[in-house]
Design a protein around this motif. Structure first.
Motif, PDB file in Angstrom:
ATOM      1  N   ARG A 324      37.309  46.378  41.294  1.00  0.00           N
ATOM      2  CA  ARG A 324      36.333  46.311  40.195  1.00  0.00           C
ATOM      3  C   ARG A 324      36.551  47.426  39.168  1.00  0.00           C
ATOM      4  O   ARG A 324      35.664  47.731  38.379  1.00  0.00           O
ATOM      5  CB  ARG A 324      34.914  46.402  40.767  1.00  0.00           C
ATOM      6  CG  ARG A 324      34.511  45.198  41.609  1.00  0.00           C
ATOM      7  CD  ARG A 324      34.439  43.918  40.805  1.00  0.00           C
ATOM      8  NE  ARG A 324      33.984  42.792  41.618  1.00  0.00           N
ATOM      9  CZ  ARG A 324      33.927  41.538  41.181  1.00  0.00           C
ATOM     10  NH1 ARG A 324      34.305  41.258  39.944  1.00  0.00           N
ATOM     11  NH2 ARG A 324      33.522  40.569  41.970  1.00  0.00           N
ATOM     12  N   HIS A 325      37.709  48.036  39.201  1.00  0.00           N
ATOM     13  CA  HIS A 325      38.030  49.096  38.246  1.00  0.00           C
ATOM     14  C   HIS A 325      38.020  48.514  36.828  1.00  0.00           C
ATOM     15  O   HIS A 325      38.557  47.428  36.604  1.00  0.00           O
ATOM     16  CB  HIS A 325      39.418  49.645  38.558  1.00  0.00           C
ATOM     17  CG  HIS A 325      39.742  50.920  37.855  1.00  0.00           C
ATOM     18  ND1 HIS A 325      39.720  52.135  38.474  1.00  0.00           N
ATOM     19  CD2 HIS A 325      40.084  51.169  36.569  1.00  0.00           C
ATOM     20  CE1 HIS A 325      40.048  53.079  37.612  1.00  0.00           C
ATOM     21  NE2 HIS A 325      40.267  52.509  36.442  1.00  0.00           N
ATOM     22  N   PRO A 326      37.431  49.207  35.845  1.00  0.00           N
ATOM     23  CA  PRO A 326      37.406  48.670  34.479  1.00  0.00           C
ATOM     24  C   PRO A 326      38.800  48.282  33.995  1.00  0.00           C
ATOM     25  O   PRO A 326      39.742  49.072  34.102  1.00  0.00           O
ATOM     26  CB  PRO A 326      36.837  49.834  33.655  1.00  0.00           C
ATOM     27  CG  PRO A 326      36.006  50.613  34.617  1.00  0.00           C
ATOM     28  CD  PRO A 326      36.722  50.502  35.938  1.00  0.00           C
ATOM     29  N   TYR A 327      38.921  47.067  33.517  1.00  0.00           N
ATOM     30  CA  TYR A 327      40.141  46.513  32.928  1.00  0.00           C
ATOM     31  C   TYR A 327      41.278  46.306  33.933  1.00  0.00           C
ATOM     32  O   TYR A 327      42.005  45.326  33.856  1.00  0.00           O
ATOM     33  CB  TYR A 327      40.651  47.385  31.767  1.00  0.00           C
ATOM     34  CG  TYR A 327      39.655  47.563  30.667  1.00  0.00           C
ATOM     35  CD1 TYR A 327      39.344  46.521  29.793  1.00  0.00           C
ATOM     36  CD2 TYR A 327      39.004  48.784  30.481  1.00  0.00           C
ATOM     37  CE1 TYR A 327      38.417  46.675  28.775  1.00  0.00           C
ATOM     38  CE2 TYR A 327      38.073  48.953  29.465  1.00  0.00           C
ATOM     39  CZ  TYR A 327      37.774  47.898  28.615  1.00  0.00           C
ATOM     40  OH  TYR A 327      36.848  48.060  27.624  1.00  0.00           O
ATOM     41  N   PHE A 333      38.368  40.161  35.777  1.00  0.00           N
ATOM     42  CA  PHE A 333      38.352  38.984  34.910  1.00  0.00           C
ATOM     43  C   PHE A 333      38.037  37.715  35.700  1.00  0.00           C
ATOM     44  O   PHE A 333      38.273  36.607  35.223  1.00  0.00           O
ATOM     45  CB  PHE A 333      39.691  38.835  34.185  1.00  0.00           C
ATOM     46  CG  PHE A 333      40.037  39.998  33.302  1.00  0.00           C
ATOM     47  CD1 PHE A 333      39.158  40.405  32.305  1.00  0.00           C
ATOM     48  CD2 PHE A 333      41.212  40.707  33.475  1.00  0.00           C
ATOM     49  CE1 PHE A 333      39.453  41.485  31.487  1.00  0.00           C
ATOM     50  CE2 PHE A 333      41.515  41.792  32.666  1.00  0.00           C
ATOM     51  CZ  PHE A 333      40.637  42.180  31.675  1.00  0.00           C
ATOM     52  N   THR A 334      37.520  37.866  36.901  1.00  0.00           N
ATOM     53  CA  THR A 334      37.212  36.723  37.749  1.00  0.00           C
ATOM     54  C   THR A 334      35.704  36.608  37.924  1.00  0.00           C
ATOM     55  O   THR A 334      35.058  37.567  38.345  1.00  0.00           O
ATOM     56  CB  THR A 334      37.871  36.873  39.132  1.00  0.00           C
ATOM     57  OG1 THR A 334      39.283  36.998  38.951  1.00  0.00           O
ATOM     58  CG2 THR A 334      37.589  35.672  40.013  1.00  0.00           C
ATOM     59  N   ALA A 335      35.160  35.458  37.600  1.00  0.00           N
ATOM     60  CA  ALA A 335      33.729  35.222  37.771  1.00  0.00           C
ATOM     61  C   ALA A 335      33.510  34.339  38.993  1.00  0.00           C
ATOM     62  O   ALA A 335      34.133  33.285  39.127  1.00  0.00           O
ATOM     63  CB  ALA A 335      33.154  34.548  36.533  1.00  0.00           C
ATOM     64  N   PHE A 336      32.640  34.764  39.873  1.00  0.00           N
ATOM     65  CA  PHE A 336      32.309  33.970  41.054  1.00  0.00           C
ATOM     66  C   PHE A 336      30.999  33.217  40.868  1.00  0.00           C
ATOM     67  O   PHE A 336      30.714  32.272  41.586  1.00  0.00           O
ATOM     68  CB  PHE A 336      32.223  34.867  42.290  1.00  0.00           C
ATOM     69  CG  PHE A 336      33.540  35.487  42.670  1.00  0.00           C
ATOM     70  CD1 PHE A 336      34.574  34.704  43.160  1.00  0.00           C
ATOM     71  CD2 PHE A 336      33.758  36.837  42.510  1.00  0.00           C
ATOM     72  CE1 PHE A 336      35.791  35.269  43.509  1.00  0.00           C
ATOM     73  CE2 PHE A 336      34.968  37.410  42.858  1.00  0.00           C
ATOM     74  CZ  PHE A 336      35.992  36.620  43.352  1.00  0.00           C
ATOM     75  N   SER A 337      30.208  33.658  39.912  1.00  0.00           N
ATOM     76  CA  SER A 337      28.923  32.999  39.642  1.00  0.00           C
ATOM     77  C   SER A 337      29.148  31.689  38.900  1.00  0.00           C
ATOM     78  O   SER A 337      29.922  31.626  37.932  1.00  0.00           O
ATOM     79  CB  SER A 337      28.046  33.921  38.798  1.00  0.00           C
ATOM     80  OG  SER A 337      27.023  33.199  38.163  1.00  0.00           O
TER      81      SER A 337
END
Length: 565
Positions: A324-327, A333-337
């Protein structure tokens, strides 16, 4: 158990700043600062095992490629490996003409002498001296009063100036850091800094760097910005001074503090690429640079192939980049919601014909960093990916790296969508082998090989079939992997390599996982090999991955034929 009463144990460690007309809140960041990487010094001293010469050199080359023009390479007066590394860069001419190497040295005469000896013959260099003027250090570490702390800095500045005259062939830049600046009385810090810049004769044609570090982060970022702006307004010879900031992350605010400091007048930012450093780390340079980029400001640093940078940093430091490190994180860049996924898909429908990037949940275009849209467009639930990983580990002792987990979960999701049924552990394992292992025979296929040592080099001789024709290949390198790549003679590099045992006893097998990237494209693929022998599984993994790159159209058959011939 409860926390102790903080009012009885802790106190404010910084001086309040009287700056009612502060200007920084109304300013914006409109251009990149001078960047200085301290990965090889501050970052190196904060890892479990300091980098060896090979790792330091690989990191240096990466920093140059990213675009750093100031690179702190070590503490040569205190470390033999840093001294030897400094000499290697100079004597082997590895320093580009527009890059200033920087070395750190304490304000002690014999260490300053040793420092200049390490830099003999370099074209340009920054000599960085420091001492603390903060009350805690004056009273408990140095046992000096304010005048004594100032005298330490003055003596060191004089010695640096004196030794520099003995090496007239070098373009010298001098840097002074009042260590723990953010916990020092501003009048004291200014007085010491002014004394140093006077000795060094700071002027528009002879710039001096004053680095104002938050060595330990002791306040909210706005207070640090006030301190920097106060110095910006009040120091002597401001037109001959480059104000630099070096923020640590003890309060988790290093990025914010650095950005506000730029708004407050700082010209230069020191930090590590992904925020490595003592305690909670130095400021994360990649995050600040890409924050600017996402606002339309050119950062003058190149993160267009961030996966390669991550692989190098992880290899050299032994520290993983958080998912989850920025950039930089694998999952940013992965959305699970489901609602996020729906918004992103709809955003892409509008984004096709727009020049300005304006997407739900995506502040920056992943492609700008060398990432693709697969993980964004094809979103898997956390439980789906986690379930796949659990079944492979529980049934086959296979622990996949996170990035291949993400990629493979999409393959599994596609299969379940097509068949509309539950997929078993056996079917997942079969699908994994079909995807990453069985491709070893599609374009290249290995018939046999021989590996041996030749004067310290690993040599591989192998017979391969290339698109139906048998070829004899030979390569050499530091190990089987580099020898194999040398034999193939294709424009590919190894981004990552891992090996694991997937069973035990008489049926023991070795699983090799490799990620190869085609040079100049930013495109990569994974491949795997399974065999009783780990070297054989490694060779099969490289062949399988090469075939996948060909199947994906990243490597052309013309390149393959030319390499074989």
């Amino acid at each position: 158990m409860m926390l102790a009463d903080p009012s009885k144990k802790y106190r404010r460690m910084y001086q309040r700043v009287d700056l009612p007309d502060r200007q920084w809140p109304n300013n914006e960041i409109t251009k990149a600062p001078i960047w200085m990487s301290t990965d090889l010094r501050d970052g190196n001293q904060a890892i479990f095992e300091p980098m060896d010469m090979e790792q330091k050199f690989k990191m240096f080359q990466m920093l140059v490629k990213i675009g750093f023009k100031n690179i702190e390479i070590g503490f040569p007066s205190a470390s033999q490996i840093d001294f030897d590394f400094t000499r290697k860069l100079i004597e082997e001419n590895h320093i580009p003409d527009d890059v200033y190497i920087e070395v750190l040295v304490q304000a002690r005469d014999h260490l300053i002498q040793r420092t200049f000896e390490s830099l003999a013959g370099t074209k340009r260099a920054i000599v960085h001296i420091y001492n603390s003027n903060a009350p805690t250090f004056r009273q408990k570490v140095l046992n000096v009063d304010v005048a004594g702390a100032k005298q330490l800095a003055v003596n060191a500045a004089s010695k640096v100036k004196e030794y520099a005259t003995q090496y007239p062939e070098t373009e010298w830049v001098f840097q002074y850091s009042p260590e723990c600046f953010s916990a020092t009385e501003l009048e004291v810090a200014k007085d010491v800094c002014d004394a140093v810049t006077e000795i060094w004769e700071a002027s528009p044609s002879n710039k001096v760097i004053l680095n104002l570090p938050a060595t330990v982060e002791v306040s909210t970022p706005n207070v640090y910005a006030d301190q920097v702006e106060w110095m910006h307004r009040n120091i002597a010879r401001r037109d001959g001074v480059i104000i630099s900031v070096h923020c640590h992350n003890d309060r988790g605010c290093g990025i914010a503090a650095s950005e506000l400091a730029i708004m407050a007048g700082a010209d230069r930012v020191e930090g590590c690429v992904f925020g490595n450093g003592e305690r909670t780390g130095n400021v994360d340079v990649a995050a600040i640079a890409l924050n600017m980029y996402s606002q339309g400001v050119a950062p003058n640093l190149d993160f267009s192939n961030i996966n390669e940078i991550i692989a190098t940093v992880e290899e050299c430091t032994g520290l993983p980049v958080h998912p989850r490190h920025p950039y930089a994180g694998d999952l940013v860049f992965t959305a699970f919601s489901g609602s996020h996924q729906d918004a992103i898909k709809k955003g892409f429908e509008f984004q096709k014909n727009e020049e300005v990037w304006d997407m739900p949940y995506l502040p920056i275009d992943p492609k700008d960093l060398g990432r693709d849209y697969d993980a964004v467009i094809r979103v898997n639930s956390q439980s789906g990916k986690g379930g796949i990983a659990y079944l492979l580990e529980a049934n086959y002792n296979v622990v996949l790296p996170r990035r291949i987990q993400i990629e493979f979960s999409q393959t599994v999701q596609k299969r379940t969508d097509e068949e509309g049924t539950e997929i078993t552990a056996q079917e997942i394992w079969k699908l994994f082998k079909e995807t990453y292992v069985d491709t070893k025979d599609t374009h290249y296929s290995t018939k046999n090989y021989r590996l041996y040592d030749n004067n310290g080099k690993q040599v591989v001789e192998l017979e391969v079939e290339v698109n139906g024709e048998t070829q004899q290949l030979r390569g050499e390198g530091n190990g089987p992997i580099s020898a194999m790549l040398d034999a193939l003679q294709l424009p590919i590099d190894v981004l990552s390599y891992e090996e694991r045992g997937i069973s035990s006893g008489a049926n023991a097998k070795a699983l090799a996982l490799v990620e190869l990237q085609v040079k100049g494209t930013g495109k990569s693929a994974f491949g795997a090999g399974i065999h009783d022998n780990i070297v054989t599984s490694s060779i099969e993994a490289i062949i399988a991955c090469t075939n996948r790159l060909i199947d994906q159209g990243v490597l052309s058959t013309d390149q393959v034929i030319a390499a074989a011939v």
